[in-house]
Design a protein around this motif. Structure first.
Motif, PDB file in Angstrom:
ATOM      1  N   HIS A 100      13.168  60.817  30.257  1.00 51.23           N
ATOM      2  CA  HIS A 100      13.417  62.079  30.961  1.00 51.23           C
ATOM      3  C   HIS A 100      12.548  63.223  30.438  1.00 51.23           C
ATOM      4  O   HIS A 100      12.450  64.256  31.108  1.00 51.23           O
ATOM      5  N   ASP A 130      16.183  56.529  26.824  1.00 52.54           N
ATOM      6  CA  ASP A 130      16.593  57.367  27.948  1.00 52.54           C
ATOM      7  C   ASP A 130      16.031  58.782  27.796  1.00 52.54           C
ATOM      8  O   ASP A 130      15.482  59.366  28.734  1.00 52.54           O
ATOM      9  N   PHE A 181      16.292  51.606  33.410  1.00 51.73           N
ATOM     10  CA  PHE A 181      16.849  50.528  32.598  1.00 51.73           C
ATOM     11  C   PHE A 181      16.795  49.215  33.374  1.00 51.73           C
ATOM     12  O   PHE A 181      16.974  49.194  34.592  1.00 51.73           O
ATOM     13  N   TYR A 184      26.259  54.326  24.939  1.00 53.10           N
ATOM     14  CA  TYR A 184      25.287  53.299  24.561  1.00 53.10           C
ATOM     15  C   TYR A 184      25.832  52.484  23.385  1.00 53.10           C
ATOM     16  O   TYR A 184      26.396  53.046  22.444  1.00 53.10           O
TER      17      TYR A 184
END
Length: 271
Positions: A269, A265, A177, A256
């Motif tokens: 991942h 996100d 981020f 969030y």
């Protein structure tokens, strides 16, 4: 009770008692888990428990100080989570960043919540059926009531983190981020900042309990945000008989404002 403004008299009364004690030379004790507790915690909880028992006598209440004393009710699909004084360390240090929290859970989901910061004179509330709102408390009345919602994420995110428990600012799990500002603040105020569009992301990699998060989670969700565990699944409530932790303990999570951040996100991942 899906309209949390019904809880105004309860949290305001608890806030009055908290501020009464805040202005005295109060003592501090340690609970078995070594977290601090004061007279404000216990007296505010009694006010809240009595108020909820009158307002909604059929719904069980899981409250922090009661659980610490071994008083844990049987719960079903619907129950309250109460933190009478979230941010005890902020209360003790007298920085004003403490809150009164009540959240209503249905089928593992926070559907209504209210957060009151008595020293700051600010209040936030929200529900899945009514949306989220903020206001000021002046002379015992809630004024300047206005709807709130999360904001669209911009190129440089504003992150918030815990003042007393480590904010996670340099954690590698946030490295993908672009965060331009990181603010440490106490208690459930972090959720409220996200819900009101004043911040974008709140990582919490340390331990919390369900009563710490339920009210703020409800407000954030009703304002358009979300809270995910690190595996990308939503944070749930009513966790009992956990193999690796105590009842009602939360795993690490990230809250969030703009839900597109959660998708970003997850995609990162999964690469």
């Amino acid at each position: 009770m899906h309209n949390p403004d019904q809880l105004f008299p309860i949290v305001l009364a608890a806030g009055v008692r908290i501020l009464d004690i805040y202005g005295t030379a109060f003592s501090v004790a340690l609970k078995p888990d070594h977290s601090p507790v004061t007279l404000a915690d216990t007296e505010a909880e009694k006010i809240i428990l009595d108020g909820l028992a009158t307002l909604d006598p059929e719904t069980p209440i899981v409250a922090e100080e009661s659980v610490a004393a071994g008083r844990i009710p049987e719960i079903g699909a619907r129950f309250y989570l109460v933190d009478p004084l979230d941010g005890s360390k902020e209360f003790i240090s007298r920085n004003g960043e403490f809150t009164v929290n009540i959240g209503l859970i249905e089928n593992g989901v926070p559907v209504a919540g209210i957060v009151f910061a008595p020293a700051l004179g600010r209040i936030w509330w929200g529900s899945t059926s009514h949306g989220s709102f903020s206001g000021r408390v002046v002379d015992g009345d809630v004024v300047d009531r206005a709807p709130i919602q999360v904001r669209a994420a911009r190129s440089g995110l504003c992150a918030v983190g815990s003042r007393s428990h480590g904010c996670g600012e340099d954690d590698i799990r946030l490295s993908h981020f672009t965060i331009s500002n990181f603010t440490a603040i106490g208690s459930s105020l972090k959720f409220c900042l996200l819900a009101a569009g004043e911040a974008d992301i709140y990582p919490r990699f340390g331990r919390t309990m369900e009563w710490d998060t339920a009210a703020g989670d409800a407000i954030l969700r009703a304002a358009g945000g979300r809270i995910d565990q690190l595996d990308g699944t939503p944070l749930t409530y009513g966790k009992r008989n956990q193999p690796t932790d105590t009842d009602f303990a939360n795993p690490a999570f990230i809250a969030y404002g703009d839900t597109r951040l959660a998708a970003e996100d997850k995609a990162f991942h999964e690469q």
